[in-house]
Design an enzyme around this catalytic site. Structure first.
Site, PDB file in Angstrom:
ATOM      1  N   GLY B  31       1.135  -0.776  -0.087  1.00  0.00           N
ATOM      2  CA  GLY B  31      -0.225   0.033  -0.011  1.00  0.00           C
ATOM      3  C   GLY B  31       0.947   1.847   0.136  1.00  0.00           C
ATOM      4  O   GLY B  31       0.539   2.626   0.026  1.00  0.00           O
ATOM      5  N   CYS B 240     -27.140  -8.705 -17.437  1.00  0.00           N
ATOM      6  CA  CYS B 240     -26.584  -7.776 -18.901  1.00  0.00           C
ATOM      7  C   CYS B 240     -27.112  -8.915 -19.884  1.00  0.00           C
ATOM      8  O   CYS B 240     -28.535  -9.798 -19.941  1.00  0.00           O
ATOM      9  CB  CYS B 240     -24.594  -9.429 -18.944  1.00  0.00           C
ATOM     10  SG  CYS B 240     -24.397  -9.109 -20.796  1.00  0.00           S
ATOM     11  N   CYS B 243     -25.817 -11.787 -22.511  1.00  0.00           N
ATOM     12  CA  CYS B 243     -25.430 -13.022 -21.186  1.00  0.00           C
ATOM     13  C   CYS B 243     -26.187 -13.754 -20.241  1.00  0.00           C
ATOM     14  O   CYS B 243     -26.436 -14.031 -19.899  1.00  0.00           O
ATOM     15  CB  CYS B 243     -23.754 -13.815 -21.343  1.00  0.00           C
ATOM     16  SG  CYS B 243     -23.320 -12.548 -19.451  1.00  0.00           S
ATOM     17  N   CYS B 265     -22.383  -6.543 -19.782  1.00  0.00           N
ATOM     18  CA  CYS B 265     -21.524  -7.072 -19.269  1.00  0.00           C
ATOM     19  C   CYS B 265     -19.471  -5.650 -19.340  1.00  0.00           C
ATOM     20  O   CYS B 265     -19.848  -6.050 -20.570  1.00  0.00           O
ATOM     21  CB  CYS B 265     -20.474  -8.229 -18.938  1.00  0.00           C
ATOM     22  SG  CYS B 265     -22.006  -9.492 -18.537  1.00  0.00           S
ATOM     23  N   CYS B 271     -18.610 -12.299 -20.945  1.00  0.00           N
ATOM     24  CA  CYS B 271     -19.468 -12.449 -21.400  1.00  0.00           C
ATOM     25  C   CYS B 271     -19.510 -12.828 -22.320  1.00  0.00           C
ATOM     26  O   CYS B 271     -20.376 -14.058 -22.518  1.00  0.00           O
ATOM     27  CB  CYS B 271     -20.031 -11.242 -21.997  1.00  0.00           C
ATOM     28  SG  CYS B 271     -21.508 -10.750 -22.332  1.00  0.00           S
TER      29      CYS B 271
END
Lengths: 189, 288
Positions: B31, B240, B243, B265, B271
């Site tokens: 980080g 979606c 899909c 997507c 997808c």
């Protein structure tokens, strides 16, 4: 400088150092996993893994400290020829190489500054052997608990207490390497 | 075929060593943003120069590279970076998340769960999470040093005061292992939970801002929030249209000027593989 110092480097530096870095990166980001490094044949007493790490990470911008038996003319010449790294005292080193006993006291190495913790030394600790038997480790990179043969626990517990400051270690034996970043918590056994 | 005029993976060896050292320090202090001497790349800042340098430093000839831009494999940024590494490193490329060993991403984490051994490289525009609250680098560096992160909570609180909820939808700040507050790059906050305890290594490169940071595998990452306003990984409340997936992050596509729209997507590989497996949404092949 002896002719031997000119040999033993990478034959194909871009590709060999890329493979070596990936192994080192895996080792440091997954502490206690053991990886192998190949491609260099450094002079005694430097191990193959430590030699490959130095070729991969050190250059004229990274002062190197050779501790104990590792501070020998053959090794000084080899590092100077292949990396051009200045050889310095422990306090000034970005990288330090040697056996654990020779690196003592480890408190003399750079641990970074509170605003720049990255300015810390990396120790390459030469071990007689590396195995998965030893103190228990936890922390980033470890899924639960792992174990690794460490030279001792107390110094690494003290080092973790300095976080985010502290030194980072690679443990090497022959062609094997394991990483121990300062973020790892070592349990005393 | 590698373009022989260039070193492997474009960058010279000294530059790669410098980047590699920065990556290792980033891994050791999860980080924390490690400064590095970012090079000019043959693409403008803002097009992934940081991610490209991190990828170049990590690539080996055995790697299979996938590049996505907002989840898509076939947009300009993704296609040009993929071609760049095909030419300069000769690596194999793929669009399948499961086949890739290195995935460079602009602003998404793939829907398919990542696995051990994979590296996810993020392109980061502004790596400093406190930058829009405190423009001085000297001050933000001091704030990280002292763990002085109250200002970030004030920003999130102001969101609640003004909108009734935390309105930050992307670039949502996280805390790494209880220490550094980190900018996860502009991924939607829907992706934030995937940052934590991932089996894959995550590397972040900011070229213009000259910073590299990292999340090792199995690193604990928490999205900042309040007890009474907990973090919510939001997405459009639809399935979606191609899909039929209900759990993926969606893009809204305007289809005409009569208010027609569809949701698809954002992860094209996810997808496409669902459609290939026989799933179908409202406007998919099976729905027509």
């Amino acid at each position: 400088m002896t002719p031997e110092a000119l040999t033993g480097g990478f034959a194909d530096a871009p590709v060999q150092s890329a493979h070596a870095f990936r192994a080192a990166l895996e080792a440091l980001s997954r502490p206690a996993t053991i990886h192998s490094l190949h491609g260099a044949t450094p002079p005694e007493p430097l191990s193959v893994a430590a030699g490959v790490l130095i070729l991969t990470l050190c250059d004229a911008t990274t002062p190197v400290h050779l501790a104990g038996d590792h501070d020998c003319p053959a090794l000084r010449d080899w590092i100077t020829f292949h990396c051009g790294a200045p050889l310095v005292a422990a306090q000034e080193a970005s990288f330090a190489v040697g056996r654990w006993e020779a690196l003592q006291p480890v408190a003399r190495f750079a641990i970074g500054q509170p605003d720049y913790p990255d300015r810390a030394a990396t120790l390459i600790v030469e071990m007689p052997e590396l195995s998965s038997e030893g103190p228990r480790l936890r922390g980033p990179g470890i899924d639960g608990i792992a174990t690794l043969s460490l030279p001792e626990s107390a110094a690494f517990i003290a080092n973790r207490g300095l976080f985010p400051l502290g030194f980072d270690c690679f443990l090497t034996a022959g062609a094997s390497v394991a990483g121990l970043p300062r973020s790892t918590r070592v349990e005393d056994v | 075929m590698t373009d022989q005029s260039y070193n492997f993976a474009y960058l010279d060896e000294q530059t790669k060593r410098m980047i590699r050292r920065a990556i290792l320090k980033g891994v050791a202090v999860p980080g924390y943003q490690v400064p590095f001497a970012s090079r000019e790349m043959p693409m403008p800042y803002g097009w992934g120069t940081g991610g490209v340098q991190v990828t170049a430093a990590c690539l080996t000839p055995d790697d299979t590279l996938k590049v996505i831009d907002q989840g898509a494999d076939d947009t300009t940024n993704a296609v040009s970076i993929r071609k760049f590494f095909q030419r300069t490193a000769g690596v194999a490329v793929t669009e399948a998340t499961t086949e890739a060993t290195i995935i460079q991403t602009r602003h998404r984490i793939p829907e398919t769960a990542l696995t051990a051994g994979q590296i996810l490289v993020y392109q980061v525009p502004i790596p400093e999470p406190l930058r829009f609250l405190e423009p001085r680098e000297t001050e933000t560096r001091k704030m990280h040093e002292l763990e002085e992160y109250g200002l970030m909570h004030v920003k999130l609180y102001e969101d609640i005061a003004r909108h009734g909820t935390i309105a930050t939808a992307y670039d949502y700040p996280v805390r790494v292992e209880g220490r550094y507050v980190m900018d996860p790059s502009p991924i939607p906050k829907f992706d934030n939970p995937k940052l934590s305890d991932s089996p894959a290594l995550q590397l972040f490169g900011a070229g213009r801002e000259q910073r590299i940071y990292a999340l090792p595998p199995f690193t604990h990452v928490v999205s900042l929030d309040f007890d009474d306003h907990p973090f919510v990984a939001s997405k459009a409340p639809h399935d979606c249209d191609l899909c039929g997936a209900g759990e993926s992050y969606l893009d809204e596509v305007i289809t005409d000027d009569q208010g027609g729209r569809m949701f698809v997507c954002s992860d094209t590989d996810f997808c496409r593989s669902r459609v290939a497996a026989g799933h179908s949404g409202r406007l998919g092949a099976g729905g027509k």
